[in-house]
Motif scaffolding. Structure first.
Motif, mmCIF file in Angstrom:
data_model
loop_
_atom_site.group_PDB
_atom_site.id
_atom_site.type_symbol
_atom_site.label_atom_id
_atom_site.label_comp_id
_atom_site.label_asym_id
_atom_site.label_seq_id
_atom_site.Cartn_x
_atom_site.Cartn_y
_atom_site.Cartn_z
ATOM 1 N N GLN A 12 0.809 -1.215 0.000
ATOM 2 C CA GLN A 12 0.000 0.000 0.000
ATOM 3 C C GLN A 12 0.843 1.265 0.000
ATOM 4 O O GLN A 12 0.507 2.234 -0.681
ATOM 5 C CB GLN A 12 -0.938 0.002 1.212
ATOM 6 N N ASP A 13 1.978 1.288 0.744
ATOM 7 C CA ASP A 13 2.782 2.500 0.776
ATOM 8 C C ASP A 13 3.409 2.799 -0.577
ATOM 9 O O ASP A 13 3.545 3.963 -0.973
ATOM 10 C CB ASP A 13 3.851 2.406 1.864
ATOM 11 N N ILE A 14 3.783 1.745 -1.328
ATOM 12 C CA ILE A 14 4.319 1.957 -2.681
ATOM 13 C C ILE A 14 3.225 2.485 -3.595
ATOM 14 O O ILE A 14 3.442 3.401 -4.405
ATOM 15 C CB ILE A 14 4.898 0.637 -3.245
ATOM 16 N N LEU A 15 2.030 1.896 -3.489
ATOM 17 C CA LEU A 15 0.898 2.346 -4.296
ATOM 18 C C LEU A 15 0.593 3.819 -4.023
ATOM 19 O O LEU A 15 0.353 4.598 -4.957
ATOM 20 C CB LEU A 15 -0.322 1.483 -3.980
ATOM 21 N N HIS A 16 0.633 4.184 -2.758
ATOM 22 C CA HIS A 16 0.368 5.583 -2.391
ATOM 23 C C HIS A 16 1.417 6.517 -2.981
ATOM 24 O O HIS A 16 1.089 7.600 -3.481
ATOM 25 C CB HIS A 16 0.319 5.728 -0.871
#
Length: 366
Positions: A12-16
């Motif tokens: 999720q942090d990469i996607l964000h």
């Protein structure tokens, strides 16, 4: 796109981090691709991150006449000064016969909504047109929507409706309007809400000659008999006499902008040589010049019988009859000013456009 796409396998942090590189408008489009992206790009952690890393400042246009019904599919027309493009946000998610946008703060849009009742009463509605969420405030009489000025800010979603005789303050805790009597000497013109004070112009002159004064009201003094006080200093000299039809806008921080035509003389019907933007530092109580319209641009407004001003912060827009486009003033962080034209404005026939600033956000909650 299938929910089992490459995005569903990313942390999720990469996607964000990937999607914070997009503009807010592009993020809104991506949310409609599939359920996984909608969930990821609607999470509180992402919307907060996007609000801090990708500001989306827009200039919104008000409908030409707020007392007339809107088209069946109402739209909010906005100009993006960064991409130099016009945008449209649909407002048909609101369940009202008509809704007229009038103000904005912290990503929330405020509208006068017609309930369709025979008594003509209206309600203020606060909504987030990106998140498609809204809240209806308690009803008000039709006179408030016709003659009241609506002031909003980001502190506790504060809402104030003001006229010459009274002031209404919306209490979130009680979900009701609190009414306070006013001691203003004349109708408040272009009032602004800055921090914990309201500042307004009043014409205290005669029917033949205007005399503008600046009045201030602290929100702490609402329950006192003398809530409004005249704000003046002898050092200011004739600052209110040099401008024709001055209007106020909220500047950056504790700064008030005052805009009007610069009179060529002090005679009763003096012509104007340009449009001047002054700034008042409320901390120091000192006036200074923020900008003046270039001569070639002002000549387009000279032929217009009147002009309108809207915006605030470091952006001010001007519209005039038969001008056919907007003039935009922008001030950079280095203090340099820039003037440019905005073309392609959605027309209302007369060329007098009104509007307000709208900082679009996905995480703003009504």
């Amino acid at each position: 796109m299938d929910d089992n796409s490459i995005f569903s396998h990313l942390p999720q942090d990469i996607l964000h981090q990937i999607f914070t590189r997009l503009s807010l408008q592009q993020v809104v489009i991506c949310r409609s691709v599939n359920k996984h992206l909608y969930s990821a790009l609607s999470s509180p952690s992402f919307t907060h991150l996007l609000a801090t890393t990708s500001p989306f400042p827009l200039l919104a246009l008000r409908p030409p006449h707020r007392h007339h019904p809107l088209p069946p599919s109402p739209l909010l027309h906005l100009f993006d000064p960064i991409s130099h493009k016009w945008l449209r946000f649909p407002l048909n998610f609101l369940p009202f016969p008509s809704a007229h946008p009038i103000a904005s703060a912290a990503g929330l849009l405020y509208l006068w909504a017609d309930s369709g009742s025979l008594d003509g009463n209206k309600s203020l509605v606060v909504c987030n047109p990106l998140a498609l969420r809204y809240k209806t405030l308690p009803q008000l009489g039709s006179a408030w929507s016709k003659h009241g000025s609506v002031l909003v800010d980001s502190v506790d979603n504060r809402v104030i409706v003001l006229n010459e005789l009274a002031l209404l303050y919306y209490s979130n805790i009680k979900n009701m309007w609190l009414k306070f009597s006013s001691n203003l000497p004349a109708k408040p013109r272009s009032p602004v809400l800055i921090n914990k004070s309201i500042i307004a112009l009043c014409d205290v002159g005669s029917p033949w000659r205007s005399q503008w004064k600046l009045f201030i009201c602290s929100l702490k003094s609402l329950q006192t008999s003398q809530m409004w006080n005249c704000l003046e200093r002898c050092e200011w000299g004739d600052v209110f006499d040099i401008l024709k039809r001055p209007r106020l806008l909220k500047g950056v921080g504790d700064v008030v902008l005052m805009i009007g035509g610069l009179k060529s003389s002090f005679s009763l019907n003096a012509s104007c040589s340009t449009i001047l933007i002054l700034k008042l530092d409320l901390g120091k109580l000192e006036w200074g010049e923020a900008g003046r319209m270039p001569g070639d641009m002002f000549r387009c407004f000279q032929e217009s019988s009147k002009f309108k001003v809207f915006g605030g912060g470091n952006r001010v827009c001007f519209s005039g009859k038969r001008v056919g486009r907007l003039a935009l003033w922008e001030a950079g962080e280095d203090g340099k000013e820039e003037w440019r034209w905005i073309d392609g404005v959605p027309g209302n026939g007369e060329g007098l456009y009104r509007g307000f600033l709208f900082d679009a956000r996905l995480d703003a909650e009504p």
